[in-house]
Enzyme design. Sequence first.
Site, PDB file in Angstrom:
ATOM      1  N   HIS B 272       0.833  -1.203   0.000  1.00  0.00           N
ATOM      2  CA  HIS B 272       0.000   0.000   0.000  1.00  0.00           C
ATOM      3  C   HIS B 272       0.869   1.255   0.000  1.00  0.00           C
ATOM      4  O   HIS B 272       0.735   2.128  -0.861  1.00  0.00           O
ATOM      5  CB  HIS B 272      -0.914  -0.027   1.233  1.00  0.00           C
ATOM      6  CG  HIS B 272      -1.847   1.140   1.330  1.00  0.00           C
ATOM      7  ND1 HIS B 272      -3.152   1.084   0.910  1.00  0.00           N
ATOM      8  CD2 HIS B 272      -1.661   2.398   1.787  1.00  0.00           C
ATOM      9  CE1 HIS B 272      -3.733   2.266   1.100  1.00  0.00           C
ATOM     10  NE2 HIS B 272      -2.848   3.084   1.638  1.00  0.00           N
ATOM     11  N   GLU B 273       1.791   1.323   0.950  1.00  0.00           N
ATOM     12  CA  GLU B 273       2.643   2.524   1.040  1.00  0.00           C
ATOM     13  C   GLU B 273       3.597   2.604  -0.145  1.00  0.00           C
ATOM     14  O   GLU B 273       3.934   3.702  -0.599  1.00  0.00           O
ATOM     15  CB  GLU B 273       3.396   2.555   2.369  1.00  0.00           C
ATOM     16  CG  GLU B 273       2.504   2.538   3.616  1.00  0.00           C
ATOM     17  CD  GLU B 273       1.409   3.602   3.626  1.00  0.00           C
ATOM     18  OE1 GLU B 273       1.593   4.662   2.988  1.00  0.00           O
ATOM     19  OE2 GLU B 273       0.358   3.362   4.253  1.00  0.00           O
ATOM     20  N   HIS B 276       1.814   4.435  -2.796  1.00  0.00           N
ATOM     21  CA  HIS B 276       1.927   5.886  -2.573  1.00  0.00           C
ATOM     22  C   HIS B 276       3.323   6.366  -2.976  1.00  0.00           C
ATOM     23  O   HIS B 276       3.488   7.405  -3.622  1.00  0.00           O
ATOM     24  CB  HIS B 276       1.707   6.215  -1.089  1.00  0.00           C
ATOM     25  CG  HIS B 276       0.276   6.177  -0.634  1.00  0.00           C
ATOM     26  ND1 HIS B 276      -0.709   6.926  -1.235  1.00  0.00           N
ATOM     27  CD2 HIS B 276      -0.331   5.496   0.382  1.00  0.00           C
ATOM     28  CE1 HIS B 276      -1.873   6.712  -0.599  1.00  0.00           C
ATOM     29  NE2 HIS B 276      -1.674   5.842   0.378  1.00  0.00           N
ATOM     30  N   GLU B 302      -4.637   7.641  -3.222  1.00  0.00           N
ATOM     31  CA  GLU B 302      -5.123   6.364  -2.702  1.00  0.00           C
ATOM     32  C   GLU B 302      -5.347   5.353  -3.831  1.00  0.00           C
ATOM     33  O   GLU B 302      -5.201   4.149  -3.637  1.00  0.00           O
ATOM     34  CB  GLU B 302      -6.414   6.598  -1.908  1.00  0.00           C
ATOM     35  CG  GLU B 302      -6.839   5.445  -1.013  1.00  0.00           C
ATOM     36  CD  GLU B 302      -5.980   5.271   0.238  1.00  0.00           C
ATOM     37  OE1 GLU B 302      -5.070   6.095   0.480  1.00  0.00           O
ATOM     38  OE2 GLU B 302      -6.215   4.292   0.974  1.00  0.00           O
TER      39      GLU B 302
END
Lengths: 512, 512
Positions: B272-273, B276, B302
Amino acid sequence: MPATAPPYEDLLAHQRETALLASTASLLGWDQETMMPPGGLEHRSNQLSQLAGLVHGRATDARVGEWLTACEADTELMHDPTQPAAVNVREWRRDYDRATKLPAELVVEFSQTTSKAKAEWDTAKTHNDFPRFAPWLDKIVELSRQKAACYGWDPASGEPWDALAEGYETGMTAAAVTEVFTPLRERLVDLVGRLGEAPRQPSNRFNELKLPVADQEKLVRAVSAAVGFDYQRGRLDVSSHPFCSDTHCHDVRLTTRFAEDNFNDALGSTMHETGHGLYEQGLPPEFIGTPRGESVGLSIHESQSRLWENQVGRSRAFWSWCFPKLNETFGDAVSGLTEEEVYAACNRVRPSLIRVEADEATYNLHIMIRFELERALLKNELDVGDLPTAWNQKYREYLGIDVPDDARGCLQDIHWSMGALGYFPTYTLGNLYGAQFFETATEALGGREEIQAMFARGEFAPLLDWLRTHIHEPGRTFTSADLCERITGRPLSADPLLRHLESKLPPIYGLA
Amino acid sequence: MPATAPPYEDLLAHQRETALLASTASLLGWDQETMMPPGGLEHRSNQLSQLAGLVHGRATDARVGEWLTACEADTELMHDPTQPAAVNVREWRRDYDRATKLPAELVVEFSQTTSKAKAEWDTAKTHNDFPRFAPWLDKIVELSRQKAACYGWDPASGEPWDALAEGYETGMTAAAVTEVFTPLRERLVDLVGRLGEAPRQPSNRFNELKLPVADQEKLVRAVSAAVGFDYQRGRLDVSSHPFCSDTHCHDVRLTTRFAEDNFNDALGSTMHETGHGLYEQGLPPEFIGTPRGESVGLSIHESQSRLWENQVGRSRAFWSWCFPKLNETFGDAVSGLTEEEVYAACNRVRPSLIRVEADEATYNLHIMIRFELERALLKNELDVGDLPTAWNQKYREYLGIDVPDDARGCLQDIHWSMGALGYFPTYTLGNLYGAQFFETATEALGGREEIQAMFARGEFAPLLDWLRTHIHEPGRTFTSADLCERITGRPLSADPLLRHLESKLPPIYGLA
């Protein structure tokens, strides 16, 4: 504490904001050395320039000068020079005058020159190419002379070096430094010579043992915590050159370094930076952001690092306490080593080429060489082109060794490329102050046997408490010289350090 | 690019300096969550307040308004709205108007209220004591209504929520959100119900295996590097709540978290990160410090994190590539697990109480509940005192579960205590954008089978290149809605996410 009036309150608020901004720059500097990925360099340099500009603008704001003048005229405020407000006004005045004495063009030219010179020095060192760096050093010496002329020095007994050194250590002059350095040099050269010819030479086995870095780290962390470093208000990381970051007393960040075959260096570096860190953590939090809450200067800072590194960390009693931990941590990897052997290995004295790798005794000879040479450069008694020859002669004379190339000679240190002429002596002054303070602390804590017994039991708090009370808590209330006289009852002298080395080293070498 | 005139150049220089200062604050924020010792908190809060004040002062400087007006009148400069200068002027205007619309007293009152409310929320959550937090939330809702009134909203079709949401996502309105959320909710509730009653339920064994944290870290680092995260321009650390720090595209810092018995969480958080981080690293460096070089907003950010976490990291093909690495890394600890079992375990769907622990499908239902409730609070259709009852009713209705207490109910999230009303929907919009972008990317890269074959071979560069070109490189040239239409040819819709979940999940559960 005397009542404070609006000009002081305004000045205080202004200066605290400036210090807050400077503490942000300090954190960015720490991050750059420890955490920042390589890609971040250019942006970081922009961030630091911006903060430096904001800090400089605030520090040289004309209102600061006006507030200072108003405060200085307030006799109630300035009545007792040891009261926080009076201390702050005195130190802010010193900083303000110094910051406003240089013309802006000279500041810019100096900054641009040293910025390029650092890169040229780096390349010259890598390629052992002094002629490449020489014109840059020449320019730096010339600009430094101009800076010195702006700052000024005592026309009766002073010289340009004094004006630059004042920026690192209030009141430090070449004449005063020479007065303590000369006997120190003569007696150190003699001591180092005797040790070199001694019948018993300490084994280097411990210093070359391969020990897992993860275990080394575990042990140095435990040792720094045991001597008093508070990890709730600080941290320890790794960087290529160990340092202590001084953001503020509740957030003190040390670094150290590890090599598989040099635990002695990791431990020594950690003890050294822990000494700096203990000083920072001991500064009074109620005065954060003002001189009253800051360290005296470089020499006193170094006195604290050297005291913990050498007076404590290389003592026999320290190893009585630490040796069992060595065995617990490294197990079989250190089997066969004796406590006595480890103690001796940590106290090996050997003339060497590189300052940052030098031992407790010869280190000071490296410093004196630099001091004498930079002083001569500034006085025009030495041409930059002749620096390598002069350097190598002095290494021969003081340390008895031949310098094989300039990379391991006059190109080894970054300081001059950064324009930091006048800085080096603070290292040896730190050794001298450290030894003199430790002698006084030893007496105060019951004498040599008593303090050594404490160390052997792992009790470092009494020493730390003494340092807290006498050195850390006062912040910048006194200058280095005043602090020394107040605490030890005597001006700074080479004797305590020489007594320390003469009592410790010869027995290790089997000499009387 | 059109020639730029002095007003634009002045504005550009001013805004870049402001952004540089803001990037310093961003680094301090990262440091606070990852490195800062506990003792540093108070000073850090002072540093951040100071920087926030400096940034706010620069951002609302009246000259910015004047420069903007001059630029907007420059028809050559503004001719092509997709050119960097025109993009920057448009976005700076948006920021400036928003920053100058609130009276200073309201800004201060809001900041003081939320600062205290955060602490009260923390205590209320710990003690499961909603009545303690209720008056603070009441005050926050009231102040948020005042803020909304200052910002304004479309009087024809809008409502207060729109004015607040605009701060997180340009153009986001409650009506538009409802239009995509309603079909999504109906079909998700149906899907989750079918999966819950399915004959085959994935084993949870993999998610509960005890695996050494050091090995977990090694693997997640390798995976994030393999999908394209550049560790020369970024780093990965640990924090209690994973995040990605956005200092600038050459220094992107991710965090993740580890628990011995939850590798799935560590991997999911890292992916997830990393999503980003890939977005941040893909922003065009030549436009650093201007909107043209910044991300579109929270939803598109997101979309990138969810795309890499869910569309890539929870795909069958990803596990074909990753499963051998799992075995290499953990050895015996994962013996007996099959690739199919791990894939199924990472795709378990199960209604649960806590948003941040929710799976890919039910997560969106958590968001809708928050959106509906905050909207009702702002419209005065719901009293804060009735929030727990309304919350629990919706959890029963959408997720089929009973909320045992407010700590695991309406007190679970920090957002409202920080005054962040209007924020939650960006999470689900991110899921929707991510799925819609991934459908288009899949077509562009040769279809489903082709892209899955790439993932199975560990080839993630073609997908990253596509994202770089279409989403990262344009920076903030387009709004979220415009970008979506340009890239996918259609406005945002719930269909792609539903197609993705309907095609992936039922087969895992043994359904047709």
